[in-house]
Design an enzyme around this catalytic site. Sequence first.
Site, mmCIF file in Angstrom:
data_model
loop_
_atom_site.group_PDB
_atom_site.id
_atom_site.type_symbol
_atom_site.label_atom_id
_atom_site.label_comp_id
_atom_site.label_asym_id
_atom_site.label_seq_id
_atom_site.Cartn_x
_atom_site.Cartn_y
_atom_site.Cartn_z
ATOM 1 N N ASN A 1 0.863 -1.180 0.000
ATOM 2 C CA ASN A 1 0.000 0.000 0.000
ATOM 3 C C ASN A 1 0.897 1.226 0.000
ATOM 4 O OD1 ASN A 1 -1.789 2.056 0.516
ATOM 5 N ND2 ASN A 1 -2.362 1.353 2.583
ATOM 6 N N SER B 1 4.029 -2.172 10.225
ATOM 7 C CA SER B 1 5.486 -2.258 10.427
ATOM 8 C C SER B 1 6.085 -3.600 10.016
ATOM 9 C CB SER B 1 5.843 -1.922 11.884
ATOM 10 O OG SER B 1 5.479 -0.587 12.177
#
Length: 249
Positions: free
Chosen positions: A9, A212
């Site tokens: 993304n 993350s």
Amino acid sequence: MRKPLIAGNWKMNGLRASLLELSGMARAFSPALRAKADMLICPPTTLLFPAAASALGSGIAIGAQDCHAKESGAHTGDLSAAMLFDAGASAVIVGHSERRTDHGETDADVKAKAEAVIAQGMLAIICVGETKAQREAGKALAVVAKQVRGSMPANANAAQVVIAYEPVWAIGTGLTPTIHDIAEIHADIRKNLARLLGKDAAGKIRILYGGSVKPSNAKEILALTDVDGALVGGASLKAADFMAIVEAA
Ligand code: 13P
């Protein structure tokens, strides 16, 4: 049985020059890797068309980051699922926490968007995830279960939807839940999918982890039974980082 999906993304990052990273990914996505993992890049909408052209034949799918629930009409600045499909998208992320926060999107909005994506024959990547306060209050499982129930279109199947579990506090922070916590919540999501859609369908739907994900932690996270891939933000902007995550899958 569930082929892993590694999705990138790009969020509000990327100009035409960034397509060089996509070409690098396409070169590195070898037939051997393609056999083992699916790959999707969701650039900003301005790059959808050139990205789809550049990824042609590479095995990399191209997706959008949001869409309007309606087919057309007086909605200035919005884009319909049909427009995104027409520009080359085969998937659309819906209900990302940044949209839920920045644009006040509710579970009902997300469900309507997912239905529009499915109606267009594309894959809806439905995002869910708790905030830090909700996790600390011991409410993560309940919050995510409610989001899954509220955002999932009825009778959806594995060809139509993917769930992305993205704890809000892990996005862009370098923090991740413990391996135990990721395993627990993914298993719980699958249990809730089984209640909604039946055990068979739930067993086939891919549940991605996001927040993350980096080359250094991808292997451990992707090895979990109910983790069927990753939704990657920052580390999807550079071909080297992203392909290391694809390799880990
Ligand atoms: P980061 O990988 O940058 O934490 O972002 C995750 C994300 O929000 C993907 O949708």
